[in-house]
Design a protein around this motif. Structure first.
Motif, PDB file in Angstrom:
ATOM      1  N   ASP A  33       9.301 -36.789 -10.375  1.00  0.00           N
ATOM      2  CA  ASP A  33      10.509 -37.318 -11.007  1.00  0.00           C
ATOM      3  C   ASP A  33      10.243 -38.543 -11.866  1.00  0.00           C
ATOM      4  OD1 ASP A  33      12.010 -35.317  -9.825  1.00  0.00           O
ATOM      5  OD2 ASP A  33      12.471 -36.532  -8.059  1.00  0.00           O
ATOM      6  N   GLY A  34       9.014 -39.013 -11.908  1.00  0.00           N
ATOM      7  CA  GLY A  34       8.677 -40.168 -12.730  1.00  0.00           C
ATOM      8  C   GLY A  34       8.181 -41.329 -11.896  1.00  0.00           C
ATOM      9  N   PRO A  35       7.921 -42.466 -12.552  1.00  0.00           N
ATOM     10  CA  PRO A  35       7.363 -43.623 -11.855  1.00  0.00           C
ATOM     11  C   PRO A  35       8.238 -44.077 -10.692  1.00  0.00           C
ATOM     12  CG  PRO A  35       7.357 -43.979 -14.228  1.00  0.00           C
ATOM     13  CD  PRO A  35       8.139 -42.730 -13.970  1.00  0.00           C
ATOM     14  N   ILE A  36       7.574 -44.502  -9.631  1.00  0.00           N
ATOM     15  CA  ILE A  36       8.288 -44.983  -8.446  1.00  0.00           C
ATOM     16  C   ILE A  36       7.492 -46.115  -7.819  1.00  0.00           C
ATOM     17  CG2 ILE A  36       7.234 -43.256  -6.927  1.00  0.00           C
ATOM     18  CD1 ILE A  36       9.926 -43.115  -5.426  1.00  0.00           C
ATOM     19  N   ARG A  37       8.198 -47.097  -7.303  1.00  0.00           N
ATOM     20  CA  ARG A  37       7.550 -48.222  -6.649  1.00  0.00           C
ATOM     21  C   ARG A  37       7.095 -47.813  -5.252  1.00  0.00           C
ATOM     22  NH1 ARG A  37      10.749 -53.671  -8.084  1.00  0.00           N
ATOM     23  NH2 ARG A  37       8.894 -54.508  -7.094  1.00  0.00           N
ATOM     24  N   VAL A  67      -3.090 -39.632 -10.098  1.00  0.00           N
ATOM     25  CA  VAL A  67      -2.014 -40.621 -10.061  1.00  0.00           C
ATOM     26  C   VAL A  67      -2.435 -41.848 -10.857  1.00  0.00           C
ATOM     27  CG1 VAL A  67      -0.754 -42.199  -8.517  1.00  0.00           C
ATOM     28  CG2 VAL A  67      -1.067 -39.816  -7.866  1.00  0.00           C
ATOM     29  N   VAL A  68      -1.465 -42.433 -11.548  1.00  0.00           N
ATOM     30  CA  VAL A  68      -1.694 -43.665 -12.295  1.00  0.00           C
ATOM     31  C   VAL A  68      -0.927 -44.781 -11.607  1.00  0.00           C
ATOM     32  CG1 VAL A  68      -1.338 -44.849 -14.500  1.00  0.00           C
ATOM     33  CG2 VAL A  68      -1.975 -42.435 -14.467  1.00  0.00           C
ATOM     34  N   ARG A  69      -1.619 -45.887 -11.369  1.00  0.00           N
ATOM     35  CA  ARG A  69      -1.015 -47.081 -10.763  1.00  0.00           C
ATOM     36  C   ARG A  69      -0.849 -48.117 -11.860  1.00  0.00           C
ATOM     37  NH1 ARG A  69      -2.768 -52.094  -8.728  1.00  0.00           N
ATOM     38  NH2 ARG A  69      -1.711 -52.745  -6.818  1.00  0.00           N
ATOM     39  N   THR A  70       0.382 -48.622 -12.018  1.00  0.00           N
ATOM     40  CA  THR A  70       0.653 -49.647 -13.019  1.00  0.00           C
ATOM     41  C   THR A  70       1.155 -50.891 -12.304  1.00  0.00           C
ATOM     42  OG1 THR A  70       1.275 -47.936 -14.611  1.00  0.00           O
ATOM     43  CG2 THR A  70       1.917 -50.194 -15.123  1.00  0.00           C
ATOM     44  N   ALA A  71       0.419 -51.992 -12.470  1.00  0.00           N
ATOM     45  CA  ALA A  71       0.807 -53.274 -11.867  1.00  0.00           C
ATOM     46  C   ALA A  71       1.374 -54.159 -12.973  1.00  0.00           C
ATOM     47  CB  ALA A  71      -0.399 -53.932 -11.217  1.00  0.00           C
ATOM     48  N   PRO A  77       5.716 -59.432  -7.461  1.00  0.00           N
ATOM     49  CA  PRO A  77       4.850 -58.421  -8.056  1.00  0.00           C
ATOM     50  C   PRO A  77       5.518 -57.039  -8.026  1.00  0.00           C
ATOM     51  CG  PRO A  77       3.674 -59.684  -6.398  1.00  0.00           C
ATOM     52  CD  PRO A  77       5.104 -60.093  -6.318  1.00  0.00           C
ATOM     53  N   LYS A  78       5.240 -56.264  -9.040  1.00  0.00           N
ATOM     54  CA  LYS A  78       5.809 -54.916  -9.145  1.00  0.00           C
ATOM     55  C   LYS A  78       4.677 -53.940  -9.443  1.00  0.00           C
ATOM     56  CE  LYS A  78       8.961 -52.207 -12.005  1.00  0.00           C
ATOM     57  NZ  LYS A  78       9.869 -52.256 -13.159  1.00  0.00           N
ATOM     58  N   VAL A  79       4.595 -52.885  -8.643  1.00  0.00           N
ATOM     59  CA  VAL A  79       3.597 -51.832  -8.833  1.00  0.00           C
ATOM     60  C   VAL A  79       4.321 -50.500  -8.808  1.00  0.00           C
ATOM     61  CG1 VAL A  79       1.538 -50.725  -7.896  1.00  0.00           C
ATOM     62  CG2 VAL A  79       1.779 -53.197  -7.749  1.00  0.00           C
ATOM     63  N   TYR A  81       3.829 -46.111  -9.321  1.00  0.00           N
ATOM     64  CA  TYR A  81       2.916 -44.977  -9.299  1.00  0.00           C
ATOM     65  C   TYR A  81       3.579 -43.806 -10.012  1.00  0.00           C
ATOM     66  CZ  TYR A  81       0.439 -47.630  -5.774  1.00  0.00           C
ATOM     67  OH  TYR A  81      -0.255 -48.606  -5.125  1.00  0.00           O
ATOM     68  N   GLU A  82       2.774 -43.046 -10.743  1.00  0.00           N
ATOM     69  CA  GLU A  82       3.269 -41.850 -11.408  1.00  0.00           C
ATOM     70  C   GLU A  82       2.122 -40.862 -11.568  1.00  0.00           C
ATOM     71  OE1 GLU A  82       4.394 -42.387 -15.576  1.00  0.00           O
ATOM     72  OE2 GLU A  82       3.308 -44.291 -15.529  1.00  0.00           O
ATOM     73  N   LEU A  83       2.474 -39.617 -11.838  1.00  0.00           N
ATOM     74  CA  LEU A  83       1.449 -38.606 -12.060  1.00  0.00           C
ATOM     75  C   LEU A  83       0.762 -38.845 -13.395  1.00  0.00           C
ATOM     76  CD1 LEU A  83       3.257 -35.335 -10.910  1.00  0.00           C
ATOM     77  CD2 LEU A  83       1.515 -36.628  -9.677  1.00  0.00           C
ATOM     78  N   SER A  84      -0.532 -38.624 -13.421  1.00  0.00           N
ATOM     79  CA  SER A  84      -1.297 -38.686 -14.677  1.00  0.00           C
ATOM     80  C   SER A  84      -1.065 -37.371 -15.431  1.00  0.00           C
ATOM     81  CB  SER A  84      -2.780 -38.855 -14.368  1.00  0.00           C
ATOM     82  OG  SER A  84      -3.257 -37.680 -13.728  1.00  0.00           O
ATOM     83  N   ASP A  85      -1.648 -37.256 -16.599  1.00  0.00           N
ATOM     84  CA  ASP A  85      -1.520 -36.014 -17.363  1.00  0.00           C
ATOM     85  C   ASP A  85      -2.082 -34.828 -16.586  1.00  0.00           C
ATOM     86  OD1 ASP A  85      -0.308 -37.355 -19.459  1.00  0.00           O
ATOM     87  OD2 ASP A  85      -2.163 -37.576 -20.604  1.00  0.00           O
ATOM     88  N   ILE A  86      -3.254 -35.008 -15.972  1.00  0.00           N
ATOM     89  CA  ILE A  86      -3.841 -33.907 -15.192  1.00  0.00           C
ATOM     90  C   ILE A  86      -3.023 -33.674 -13.919  1.00  0.00           C
ATOM     91  CG2 ILE A  86      -5.557 -35.293 -13.928  1.00  0.00           C
ATOM     92  CD1 ILE A  86      -6.204 -31.788 -15.357  1.00  0.00           C
ATOM     93  N   GLY A  87      -2.436 -34.718 -13.362  1.00  0.00           N
ATOM     94  CA  GLY A  87      -1.551 -34.569 -12.202  1.00  0.00           C
ATOM     95  C   GLY A  87      -0.306 -33.777 -12.552  1.00  0.00           C
ATOM     96  N   ARG A  88       0.233 -33.983 -13.759  1.00  0.00           N
ATOM     97  CA  ARG A  88       1.419 -33.240 -14.218  1.00  0.00           C
ATOM     98  C   ARG A  88       1.107 -31.749 -14.359  1.00  0.00           C
ATOM     99  NH1 ARG A  88       5.900 -35.244 -14.041  1.00  0.00           N
ATOM    100  NH2 ARG A  88       6.174 -37.463 -14.307  1.00  0.00           N
ATOM    101  N   GLN A  89      -0.142 -31.420 -14.645  1.00  0.00           N
ATOM    102  CA  GLN A  89      -0.517 -30.016 -14.762  1.00  0.00           C
ATOM    103  C   GLN A  89      -0.440 -29.292 -13.420  1.00  0.00           C
ATOM    104  OE1 GLN A  89      -4.148 -29.251 -16.950  1.00  0.00           O
ATOM    105  NE2 GLN A  89      -3.697 -30.891 -18.388  1.00  0.00           N
ATOM    106  N   PHE A  90      -0.338 -30.053 -12.337  1.00  0.00           N
ATOM    107  CA  PHE A  90      -0.235 -29.484 -10.992  1.00  0.00           C
ATOM    108  C   PHE A  90       1.209 -29.111 -10.644  1.00  0.00           C
ATOM    109  CE2 PHE A  90      -0.530 -29.728  -6.280  1.00  0.00           C
ATOM    110  CZ  PHE A  90      -1.547 -28.808  -6.099  1.00  0.00           C
TER     111      PHE A  90
END
Length: 111
Positions: A33-37, A67-71, A77-79, A81-90
């Motif tokens: 569903d998109g990025p989530i903390r 998975v991509v982690r964005t800090a 602090p806010k972090v 997580y979301e699926l990467s491009d290859i993760g989305r292919q799953f």
């Protein structure tokens, strides 16, 4: 006779090694569903999921490139997580597994 390492050669062995961990597929399902903390993701997990286990599983999925982690540099602090491009292919695989799981639940109910 030496054992053959099929990682990176056989698609089934490679997939199995990349998706190790009891919760890896469920985490990927939740990330569709998109990025989530982290804490929001933790709240969606079963009660038995510990902070440490979720953290380890996310790190593993990140190392595998799924998975991509964005800090964000802010206070607090806010972090995310979301699926990467290859993760989305799953995602089609997750959908197929979900459909099969629903069919299997119905099968179990008839037993």
């Amino acid at each position: 006779m030496t054992p053959i390492d099929l990682y990176g050669i056989c698609p089934f062995v490679t997939s199995q090694k990349v998706l190790t961990g009891k919760w890896s597929m469920y985490i990927m399902y939740l990330l569709q569903d998109g990025p989530i903390r982290f804490n929001a993701l933790k709240r969606k997990m079963p009660e038995e999921m510990t902070h440490t286990t979720l953290s380890r599983q996310l790190k593993s999925l990140e190392q595998e490139g799924l998975v991509v982690r964005t800090a964000y540099t802010q206070v607090p602090p806010k972090v995310e997580y979301e699926l990467s491009d290859i993760g989305r292919q799953f995602e089609p695989v997750l959908k197929a597994l979900g459909n099969w799981g629903e069919a299997y639940i119905e099968y179990l109910k008839k037993q």
